[in-house]
Design a protein around this motif. Structure first.
Motif, PDB file in Angstrom:
ATOM      1  N   ALA A 123     -25.146  -5.317   4.107  1.00  0.00           N
ATOM      2  CA  ALA A 123     -26.618  -5.293   4.161  1.00  0.00           C
ATOM      3  C   ALA A 123     -27.136  -4.383   5.273  1.00  0.00           C
ATOM      4  N   PRO A 124     -26.696  -4.554   6.520  1.00  0.00           N
ATOM      5  CA  PRO A 124     -27.221  -3.653   7.559  1.00  0.00           C
ATOM      6  C   PRO A 124     -26.688  -2.222   7.436  1.00  0.00           C
TER       7      PRO A 124
ATOM      8  N   LYS B  11     -28.239  -7.814  -6.461  1.00  0.00           N
ATOM      9  CA  LYS B  11     -27.055  -8.229  -5.726  1.00  0.00           C
ATOM     10  C   LYS B  11     -26.975  -9.752  -5.740  1.00  0.00           C
TER      11      LYS B  11
ATOM     12  N   ASN C 183     -28.657  -0.125  -2.934  1.00  0.00           N
ATOM     13  CA  ASN C 183     -29.924  -0.688  -2.476  1.00  0.00           C
ATOM     14  C   ASN C 183     -30.831  -1.185  -3.603  1.00  0.00           C
TER      15      ASN C 183
ATOM     16  N   SER D 207     -31.550  -9.134  -3.571  1.00  0.00           N
ATOM     17  CA  SER D 207     -30.404 -10.016  -3.358  1.00  0.00           C
ATOM     18  C   SER D 207     -30.761 -11.454  -3.673  1.00  0.00           C
TER      19      SER D 207
ATOM     20  N   TRP E 277     -25.912  -0.563   4.566  1.00  0.00           N
ATOM     21  CA  TRP E 277     -26.435   0.169   3.415  1.00  0.00           C
ATOM     22  C   TRP E 277     -27.953   0.189   3.333  1.00  0.00           C
ATOM     23  N   SER E 278     -28.627  -0.833   3.807  1.00  0.00           N
ATOM     24  CA  SER E 278     -30.062  -0.974   3.539  1.00  0.00           C
ATOM     25  C   SER E 278     -30.903   0.188   4.066  1.00  0.00           C
TER      26      SER E 278
ATOM     27  N   ASP F 191     -31.929 -10.997   2.892  1.00  0.00           N
ATOM     28  CA  ASP F 191     -33.108 -10.144   3.016  1.00  0.00           C
ATOM     29  C   ASP F 191     -32.891  -8.718   2.525  1.00  0.00           C
ATOM     30  N   TRP F 192     -31.708  -8.415   2.041  1.00  0.00           N
ATOM     31  CA  TRP F 192     -31.453  -7.090   1.479  1.00  0.00           C
ATOM     32  C   TRP F 192     -32.115  -7.029   0.110  1.00  0.00           C
ATOM     33  N   ASN F 193     -32.780  -5.934  -0.170  1.00  0.00           N
ATOM     34  CA  ASN F 193     -33.517  -5.734  -1.417  1.00  0.00           C
ATOM     35  C   ASN F 193     -32.739  -6.229  -2.646  1.00  0.00           C
TER      36      ASN F 193
ATOM     37  N   TYR G 140     -21.264  -9.231   2.244  1.00  0.00           N
ATOM     38  CA  TYR G 140     -22.724  -9.072   2.198  1.00  0.00           C
ATOM     39  C   TYR G 140     -23.265  -8.853   3.614  1.00  0.00           C
ATOM     40  N   GLN G 141     -22.817  -9.677   4.558  1.00  0.00           N
ATOM     41  CA  GLN G 141     -23.325  -9.568   5.926  1.00  0.00           C
ATOM     42  C   GLN G 141     -22.927  -8.252   6.592  1.00  0.00           C
TER      43      GLN G 141
END
Length: 185
Positions: A56-57, A78, A74, A93, A59-60, A89-91, A52-53
């Motif tokens: 997230a940066p 998730k 996105n 999630s 793909w977002s 903070d990823w959409n 995830y970590q």
């Protein structure tokens, strides 16, 4: 009830860690189509904390023009398996909490459709041991790393699988699809 489809890039000797080694091979568009079919059969994403970590940066900010998988990555719900993350903070999630086979079963019961898993080696090993993965999509690269985190740990439980499909690509990669083996009487 949902099903879990795992997708991994893997070496001949079973290494899945840091698959930057895959960049040494030309990308075959047929691989993207295969991954698109896996994603297309899913309505949610399940990830371990480290993946995830990393995702997230990466793909977002991607758009469909940059990568056809971006809308799925996105916009899909998730679920993150983690005992240490407090916020995401990823959409779309949500944190599931630490790994629990019961929690994953409850997620499968809740989701109508497939659940896509990529990377997430620790999570995938646990789900395989608990019989929770319904499909295992291995994209096997023609290289042996010799060291690195493997999909199947040396001291892990025996896992019987049945070959459900295979496809060879022009770059030497094989896409092998496995499902849990049916016990024989």
């Amino acid at each position: 009830m949902g099903t879990i489809a795992v997708h991994e890039f893997i070496t001949l000797d079973g290494v899945i860690e840091a698959p930057s080694w895959s960049f040494d091979y030309p990308y075959d568009p047929a691989m993207g189509e295969a991954i698109g079919r896996i994603m297309g059969s899913c309505t949610a994403i399940l990830l371990g904390r480290r993946t995830y970590q990393e995702f997230a940066p990466a793909w977002s900010g991607r758009t469909a023009a940059e990568d056809p998988g971006a809308p799925f990555m996105n916009e899909s719900p998730k679920y993150v398996v983690s005992g240490s993350l407090r916020t995401v903070d990823w959409n779309n999630s949500a944190i599931l909490g630490p790994y629990s086979a019961e929690r994953i079963r409850a997620l499968k019961d809740k989701i109508d459709g497939g659940i896509y898993v990529s990377g997430s080696g620790t999570l995938v090993r646990a789900m395989l041991a608990d019989g929770l993965a319904d499909e295992l999509h291995l994209f096997v690269y023609p290289v042996a790393r010799g060291a690195g985190q493997r999909l199947f740990a040396d001291n892990g439980p025996a896992t019987k699988l049945a070959l459900a499909g295979s496809e060879a690509y022009s770059n030497g990669v094989l896409h092998l699809t496995y499902t849990p083996a049916t016990p024989t009487a």
